[in-house]
Write a protein that holds these residues in place. Structure first.
Motif, short mmCIF file in Angstrom:
data_model
loop_
_atom_site.label_atom_id
_atom_site.label_comp_id
_atom_site.label_asym_id
_atom_site.label_seq_id
_atom_site.Cartn_x
_atom_site.Cartn_y
_atom_site.Cartn_z
N ALA A 45 -1.20 -23.79 7.24
CA ALA A 45 -1.67 -23.14 8.46
C ALA A 45 -1.48 -24.02 9.69
N ARG A 46 -1.48 -25.34 9.51
CA ARG A 46 -1.38 -26.27 10.64
C ARG A 46 0.04 -26.64 11.03
N ALA A 47 1.00 -26.29 10.22
CA ALA A 47 2.39 -26.74 10.46
C ALA A 47 2.91 -26.22 11.80
N LEU A 48 3.65 -27.10 12.49
CA LEU A 48 4.23 -26.76 13.79
C LEU A 48 5.47 -27.62 14.00
N PRO A 49 6.64 -27.01 14.21
CA PRO A 49 7.86 -27.81 14.32
C PRO A 49 7.85 -28.73 15.54
N ASP A 50 8.43 -29.90 15.35
CA ASP A 50 8.69 -30.85 16.44
C ASP A 50 10.21 -30.90 16.60
N ILE A 51 10.73 -30.28 17.65
CA ILE A 51 12.17 -30.08 17.76
C ILE A 51 12.92 -31.40 17.88
N ALA A 52 12.36 -32.38 18.57
CA ALA A 52 13.05 -33.67 18.70
C ALA A 52 13.17 -34.36 17.34
N THR A 53 12.10 -34.30 16.56
CA THR A 53 12.15 -34.90 15.22
C THR A 53 13.12 -34.14 14.32
N TYR A 54 13.12 -32.82 14.44
CA TYR A 54 14.08 -32.01 13.69
C TYR A 54 15.50 -32.51 13.93
N ARG A 55 15.84 -32.69 15.19
CA ARG A 55 17.21 -33.11 15.53
C ARG A 55 17.52 -34.48 14.94
N ARG A 56 16.56 -35.40 15.04
CA ARG A 56 16.80 -36.75 14.52
C ARG A 56 16.99 -36.72 13.01
N VAL A 57 16.16 -35.96 12.31
CA VAL A 57 16.25 -35.90 10.85
C VAL A 57 17.54 -35.20 10.43
N ALA A 58 17.90 -34.11 11.11
CA ALA A 58 19.14 -33.42 10.78
C ALA A 58 20.34 -34.34 10.95
N GLU A 59 20.36 -35.12 12.02
CA GLU A 59 21.48 -36.02 12.25
C GLU A 59 21.50 -37.16 11.23
N ALA A 60 20.31 -37.70 10.93
CA ALA A 60 20.25 -38.85 10.03
C ALA A 60 20.55 -38.49 8.58
N HIS A 61 20.14 -37.28 8.15
CA HIS A 61 20.23 -36.95 6.72
C HIS A 61 21.25 -35.88 6.39
N LEU A 62 21.66 -35.07 7.38
CA LEU A 62 22.58 -33.98 7.08
C LEU A 62 23.88 -34.09 7.85
N GLY A 63 23.94 -34.92 8.86
CA GLY A 63 25.11 -34.98 9.73
C GLY A 63 24.84 -34.20 10.99
N ALA A 64 25.25 -34.71 12.13
CA ALA A 64 24.95 -34.08 13.42
C ALA A 64 25.41 -32.62 13.43
N GLY A 65 24.56 -31.76 13.92
CA GLY A 65 24.89 -30.35 14.08
C GLY A 65 24.62 -29.51 12.84
N ASP A 66 24.32 -30.13 11.72
CA ASP A 66 24.06 -29.34 10.52
C ASP A 66 22.73 -28.60 10.64
N ARG A 67 22.68 -27.47 9.95
CA ARG A 67 21.50 -26.62 9.96
C ARG A 67 20.41 -27.25 9.11
N LEU A 68 19.20 -27.34 9.65
CA LEU A 68 18.05 -27.82 8.88
C LEU A 68 16.99 -26.73 8.91
N SER A 69 16.83 -26.04 7.81
CA SER A 69 15.83 -24.98 7.69
C SER A 69 14.80 -25.44 6.67
N ILE A 70 13.55 -25.56 7.11
CA ILE A 70 12.48 -26.06 6.24
C ILE A 70 11.59 -24.90 5.82
N PHE A 71 11.51 -24.70 4.52
CA PHE A 71 10.70 -23.64 3.93
C PHE A 71 9.47 -24.28 3.30
#
Length: 297
Positions: free
Chosen positions: A180-206
């Motif tokens: 219930a408390r979850a809320l995306p942090d867009i800046a962190t999303y971008r950093r994690v996507a770049e660090a772990h998936l490659g820049a520009g890759d889709r990161l969808s968290i379920f």
């Protein structure tokens, strides 16, 4: 200058109540639309996804279906297939109760659900690919993406896991309170996507919290324009397959509620089973029509 008109309908998927579930737009006769026009129409509709129905390459199949979210085309998605199947069952009764859609990820089978009078009320689809586990992501990286701390994540069954039955999701179990408390942090999303998936890759968290076979879920994909999704059929099917792979057995069934926090409660029915080519999964639910019209270009 010649104008072209393309009919569409909108509906709510994974609900039996209008203005619940996940909205979908279906362009039912999209032949003649260019790729860029499909993408622009999907952005204009501003739903999680919009589908475009085209003639099949193989006449043995029902249609070729292309799926676009706000910024890109998708190889496969759950609620667009359930909804498009429901729509075509009404428009093409001669197609019967089993439809087959040609998509980038493969052939998708849709089984139409009908009421006692024979009217379509929903559909169930089989994901086009068996489960593929693509890797894991660190708890310490994923938790801040969704405004949580590592202690909010449940790791007794699995750590955050990237998996797919046609489209890639990162599946994360959390406590009921954290869900219930979850809320995306867009800046962190971008950093994690770049660090772990490659820049520009889709990161969808379920995210999900589970009590036996009952699941509450949320899905965030802000990098592709979907801040939160009220019902994510492909992610839920992936979860069902992943849980079966971990928990064991020949078959598993789950009932999922998603979209509550958005005010669009959705109900999804999941099944996973072991097949000769791996673990397969299906997702089904009800649909409700909302609007119809035409786009003139």
């Amino acid at each position: 200058m010649t104008t072209r008109s393309f009919p569409y309908v909108t509906l709510d998927v994974f609900t039996d109540t209008r203005f619940g579930g996940n909205p979908l737009a279906v362009f039912t006769a999209a032949e003649g639309l260019r790729d860029a026009e499909m993408q622009s129409l999907a952005a204009e509709m501003n739903y999680s996804e919009t589908t475009f129905v085209l003639p099949p390459a193989d006449p043995a199949n029902t249609a070729r279906v292309r799926i676009f979210h706000r910024t890109a085309e998708m190889p496969f998605a759950g609620h667009p297939n359930v909804g498009t199947g429901y729509v075509l069952a009404g428009l093409r009764p001669e197609a019967g109760d089993v439809l087959r859609f040609e998509e980038i990820a493969g052939l998708v089978e849709i089984r139409i659900a009908r009421d006692a009078t024979g009217n379509a009320v929903g559909a169930e689809i089989d994901a086009p690919q068996p489960l593929t586990v693509l890797g894991t992501l660190p708890v310490a990286a994923i938790a801040p993406c969704i405004g949580l701390v590592p202690a909010d994540l449940v790791t007794t069954t699995h750590i955050p896991t990237r998996a797919s039955v046609g489209v890639d999701f990162t599946l994360v179990e959390v406590t009921h309170d954290a869900l219930a408390r979850a809320l995306p942090d867009i800046a962190t999303y971008r950093r994690v996507a770049e660090a772990h998936l490659g820049a520009g890759d889709r990161l969808s968290i379920f995210l999900y919290a589970r009590d036996g076979n009952s699941i509450r879920a949320r899905m965030f994909s802000p990098l592709s324009g979907t801040w939160e999704d009220p019902a994510t059929g492909s992610a839920n099917a992936t979860l069902a397959a992943l849980l079966l792979s971990i928990l064991g057995g020949d078959e598993a069934r789950f009932d999922v509620t998603q979209g509550v926090e958005m005010g669009r409660p959705s109900t999804l029915r999941l099944r996973a089973w072991r097949a000769a080519n791996g673990i397969r999964a299906s997702v089904g639910g009800s649909c409700v029509p909302v609007l119809r019209g035409a786009a003139t270009l």
